[in-house]
Write a protein that holds these residues in place. Sequence first.
Motif, PDB file in Angstrom:
ATOM      1  N   PRO A  33       0.844  -1.201   0.000  1.00 45.99           N
ATOM      2  CA  PRO A  33       0.000   0.000   0.000  1.00 45.99           C
ATOM      3  C   PRO A  33       0.879   1.250   0.000  1.00 45.99           C
ATOM      4  O   PRO A  33       1.950   1.282   0.594  1.00 45.99           O
ATOM      5  N   TRP A  36      -0.571   7.044   1.064  1.00 49.53           N
ATOM      6  CA  TRP A  36      -1.940   7.542   1.232  1.00 49.53           C
ATOM      7  C   TRP A  36      -2.821   6.473   1.864  1.00 49.53           C
ATOM      8  O   TRP A  36      -3.656   6.761   2.703  1.00 49.53           O
ATOM      9  N   GLU A  37      -2.626   5.214   1.483  1.00 48.48           N
ATOM     10  CA  GLU A  37      -3.442   4.140   2.046  1.00 48.48           C
ATOM     11  C   GLU A  37      -3.012   3.781   3.462  1.00 48.48           C
ATOM     12  O   GLU A  37      -3.823   3.334   4.261  1.00 48.48           O
TER      13      GLU A  37
END
Length: 118
Positions: A33, A36-37
């Motif tokens: 990921p 941002w995730e």
Amino acid sequence: MEPLTPAGRRLLKKGAVPLLFQWNNYSLPAPWPGVWERTERPNTESTDDPSVESDPPPDHNYCDIAEPAALDMSLDRNGELHVEITRLQKLIEEITISSKFCLERFAGSVDDIRFFTR
């Protein structure tokens, strides 16, 4: 690279990294990921629930006059802060002079000059 003959072996291209193995069922791993995730952020979704009431911010009242006592208290606090700033400025000057290693360092004390110059 695919083999040229059916009995040939599969080869990797130069610089390639193998990813398909028996223990991962010959499938690609899940991508990592991104930032941002991974970053947790507060919930900023607006609620359309009418039962939740939010007070609007108060408007500025231009007709409101401050109490004289509050004005005196702020003037006193301002004076205290001015004295504190002056004290801290003197302290900074003393530290600056003491950190120099030259004649200016001993300018405040004749005894220090005599000690170091014999």
